[in-house]
Write a protein that holds these residues in place. Structure first.
Motif, PDB file in Angstrom:
ATOM      1  N   PRO A 281       0.683  -1.292  -0.105  1.00  0.00           N
ATOM      2  CA  PRO A 281      -0.003  -0.089  -0.086  1.00  0.00           C
ATOM      3  C   PRO A 281       0.877   1.387   0.063  1.00  0.00           C
ATOM      4  O   PRO A 281       0.421   2.403  -0.585  1.00  0.00           O
ATOM      5  CB  PRO A 281      -0.877  -0.225   1.290  1.00  0.00           C
ATOM      6  N   LEU A 282       1.958   1.408   0.324  1.00  0.00           N
ATOM      7  CA  LEU A 282       2.809   2.625   0.566  1.00  0.00           C
ATOM      8  C   LEU A 282       3.462   2.847  -0.867  1.00  0.00           C
ATOM      9  O   LEU A 282       3.225   4.167  -1.321  1.00  0.00           O
ATOM     10  CB  LEU A 282       4.250   2.150   1.353  1.00  0.00           C
ATOM     11  N   ARG A 287       2.411   5.812  -5.881  1.00  0.00           N
ATOM     12  CA  ARG A 287       1.929   6.311  -7.389  1.00  0.00           C
ATOM     13  C   ARG A 287       0.903   7.138  -7.509  1.00  0.00           C
ATOM     14  O   ARG A 287       0.826   7.943  -8.316  1.00  0.00           O
ATOM     15  CB  ARG A 287       1.332   4.709  -7.801  1.00  0.00           C
ATOM     16  N   ARG A 288       0.130   7.096  -6.465  1.00  0.00           N
ATOM     17  CA  ARG A 288      -0.950   8.143  -6.279  1.00  0.00           C
ATOM     18  C   ARG A 288      -0.478   9.603  -6.310  1.00  0.00           C
ATOM     19  O   ARG A 288      -0.962  10.478  -7.043  1.00  0.00           O
ATOM     20  CB  ARG A 288      -2.173   7.741  -5.321  1.00  0.00           C
ATOM     21  N   SER A 289       0.449   9.723  -5.469  1.00  0.00           N
ATOM     22  CA  SER A 289       1.086  11.200  -5.224  1.00  0.00           C
ATOM     23  C   SER A 289       1.856  11.495  -6.330  1.00  0.00           C
ATOM     24  O   SER A 289       1.757  12.738  -6.832  1.00  0.00           O
ATOM     25  CB  SER A 289       2.082  11.003  -4.276  1.00  0.00           C
ATOM     26  N   ALA A 324       8.789  -5.517 -18.258  1.00  0.00           N
ATOM     27  CA  ALA A 324       9.751  -6.860 -18.108  1.00  0.00           C
ATOM     28  C   ALA A 324       9.990  -7.211 -16.457  1.00  0.00           C
ATOM     29  O   ALA A 324      10.184  -8.483 -16.167  1.00  0.00           O
ATOM     30  CB  ALA A 324      11.070  -6.237 -18.581  1.00  0.00           C
ATOM     31  N   ALA A 325       9.597  -6.283 -15.553  1.00  0.00           N
ATOM     32  CA  ALA A 325       9.935  -6.397 -14.246  1.00  0.00           C
ATOM     33  C   ALA A 325       8.735  -7.383 -13.681  1.00  0.00           C
ATOM     34  O   ALA A 325       8.883  -8.054 -12.489  1.00  0.00           O
ATOM     35  CB  ALA A 325       9.818  -5.161 -13.363  1.00  0.00           C
ATOM     36  N   TYR A 332       5.097  -3.234  -6.434  1.00  0.00           N
ATOM     37  CA  TYR A 332       6.029  -2.482  -5.569  1.00  0.00           C
ATOM     38  C   TYR A 332       6.662  -1.080  -6.190  1.00  0.00           C
ATOM     39  O   TYR A 332       7.344  -0.297  -5.617  1.00  0.00           O
ATOM     40  CB  TYR A 332       7.360  -3.190  -4.888  1.00  0.00           C
ATOM     41  N   ALA A 333       6.187  -1.049  -7.416  1.00  0.00           N
ATOM     42  CA  ALA A 333       6.651   0.298  -8.284  1.00  0.00           C
ATOM     43  C   ALA A 333       6.008   1.454  -7.439  1.00  0.00           C
ATOM     44  O   ALA A 333       5.032   1.633  -6.996  1.00  0.00           O
ATOM     45  CB  ALA A 333       6.227   0.376  -9.593  1.00  0.00           C
ATOM     46  N   THR A 334       7.065   2.517  -7.378  1.00  0.00           N
ATOM     47  CA  THR A 334       6.844   3.889  -6.612  1.00  0.00           C
ATOM     48  C   THR A 334       6.072   4.828  -7.563  1.00  0.00           C
ATOM     49  O   THR A 334       5.685   5.968  -7.566  1.00  0.00           O
ATOM     50  CB  THR A 334       7.961   4.373  -5.880  1.00  0.00           C
TER      51      THR A 334
END
Length: 354
Positions: A281-282, A287-289, A324-325, A332-334
């Motif tokens: 969730p972090l 991502r939302r930010s 590709a990840a 987990y992408a920011t």
């Protein structure tokens, strides 16, 4: 902003180009910044239709949620610090160490420590004289549109060959050396406007506070992950790690049943996996930010430049590396995928135009 690999991009501009870019653009001449703006400014919600950010600083909903999600990390870190210190010391020394660690987080909000955070934690540097001139022109244009005192923030440069901007807790804003030297003036302003959007919602503060208090727990998780990687080479080690973890969880639940506390053990059992779950969730909040900061830049008159910039990154394969990840990388992408950022901006622009 996202950080793609170094790419050849035309971008040699004269001082006249920078001055003219600061005075004009798709939204017309930038208004003069009012003299009475105190420098602190608004929430993380998108700027209103007038193109100005709210002036009273406040945490956005996403920043507040990030702080709340950081509490489990902080409790885990407290347990790690107290446990490790009790192995070495006892009595008052343990209490003193734990207290100093808790109070150390307050240094983050002290303005005097900001330059040390920027320089040593974020590895930023002061701009050269020529870089300062370019930054000043672009930054004054952005702040004039936002109604923000440009002198309130500190401008830094990251020594990197990627395209990126950085918002550091406090009043620091940075761009990479490559972006500063190669981006067209209006796109540089768009990057700075994006970072200003982060500051408007307190996102840099929330991120740094969570980062600081999560470090002991993250070190514990990193050690666990290192042992798991070792277990791939030595199966016996992997069996011991899994057995220890299972016995630890089962032991907490059994201890609760013996003591007769209703649900306490299962609560601790669930809490034991928090460090492995909370990052999800972090990452979503981060991502939302990013999407909110994109909207702030668009509302300040840089929608066209931001969208063009994202299309450029997409055409150069930025989303290919992301795909590709796989699902784990996406979880987990920011930062959101470039395609999602373009789509969100285009929908937002169409909505504001109507």
């Amino acid at each position: 902003m996202n950080s793609p690999d170094d790419r050849d991009r035309p971008g040699s501009f004269s001082p006249d180009d920078w001055e003219s870019a600061a005075q004009s653009g798709p939204a017309g001449p930038a208004p003069n910044a009012p003299d009475d703006v105190p420098g602190s400014f608004g929430s993380g919600d998108p700027a209103p239709a007038g193109g100005q950010l709210p002036r009273a600083f406040a945490f956005s909903t996403h920043s507040a949620a990030e702080l709340l999600l950081g509490i489990p990390w902080a409790i885990w870190s407290l347990a790690v610090v107290s446990t490790v210190s009790s192995w070495i010391f006892d009595g008052f020394a343990v209490v003193l160490i734990v207290t100093l660690w808790v109070l150390s987080g307050l240094l983050i909000v002290v303005p005097a420590t900001e330059k040390y955070i920027a320089r040593y934690l974020c590895r930023l540097r002061w701009p050269t004289m020529l870089e300062q001139q370019k930054l000043d022109v672009a930054w004054r244009a952005v702040c004039a549109r936002a109604g923000v005192d440009p002198s309130y923030h500190k401008l830094w440069v990251e020594e990197s060959d990627s395209v990126n901007g950085i918002s550091v807790a406090g009043r620091s804003v940075a761009v990479t050396r490559w972006a500063l030297n190669n981006l067209p003036p209006r796109q540089l302003q768009a990057v700075l406007a994006h970072e200003l959007g982060h500051h408007s919602g307190g996102h840099p503060w929330a991120t740094l506070v969570v980062f600081w208090y999560a470090q002991p727990a993250r070190l514990m998780v990193a050690a666990f992950q290192a042992l798991v990687r070792l277990s791939a080479q030595i199966p016996a080690v992997g069996c011991l790690i899994v057995a220890f973890f299972l016995f630890f969880i089962i032991g907490l639940a059994f201890q609760s049943m013996v003591w007769g506390s209703s649900g306490g053990g299962w609560g601790w059992t669930l809490y034991a996996i928090v460090p492995f779950v909370v990052p999800i969730p972090l990452a979503w909040i981060s991502r939302r930010s990013e999407l909110i900061a994109d909207r702030v830049a668009a509302d300040l008159g840089y929608a066209r430049e931001t969208i063009a910039f994202f299309y450029d990154l997409q055409s150069q394969g930025e989303d290919v590396a992301r795909r590709a990840a796989g699902w784990r990388g996406a979880l987990y992408a920011t930062h959101p995928p470039i395609a999602d950022r373009i789509r969100a901006l285009e929908i937002h622009v169409q909505g504001t135009a109507s």
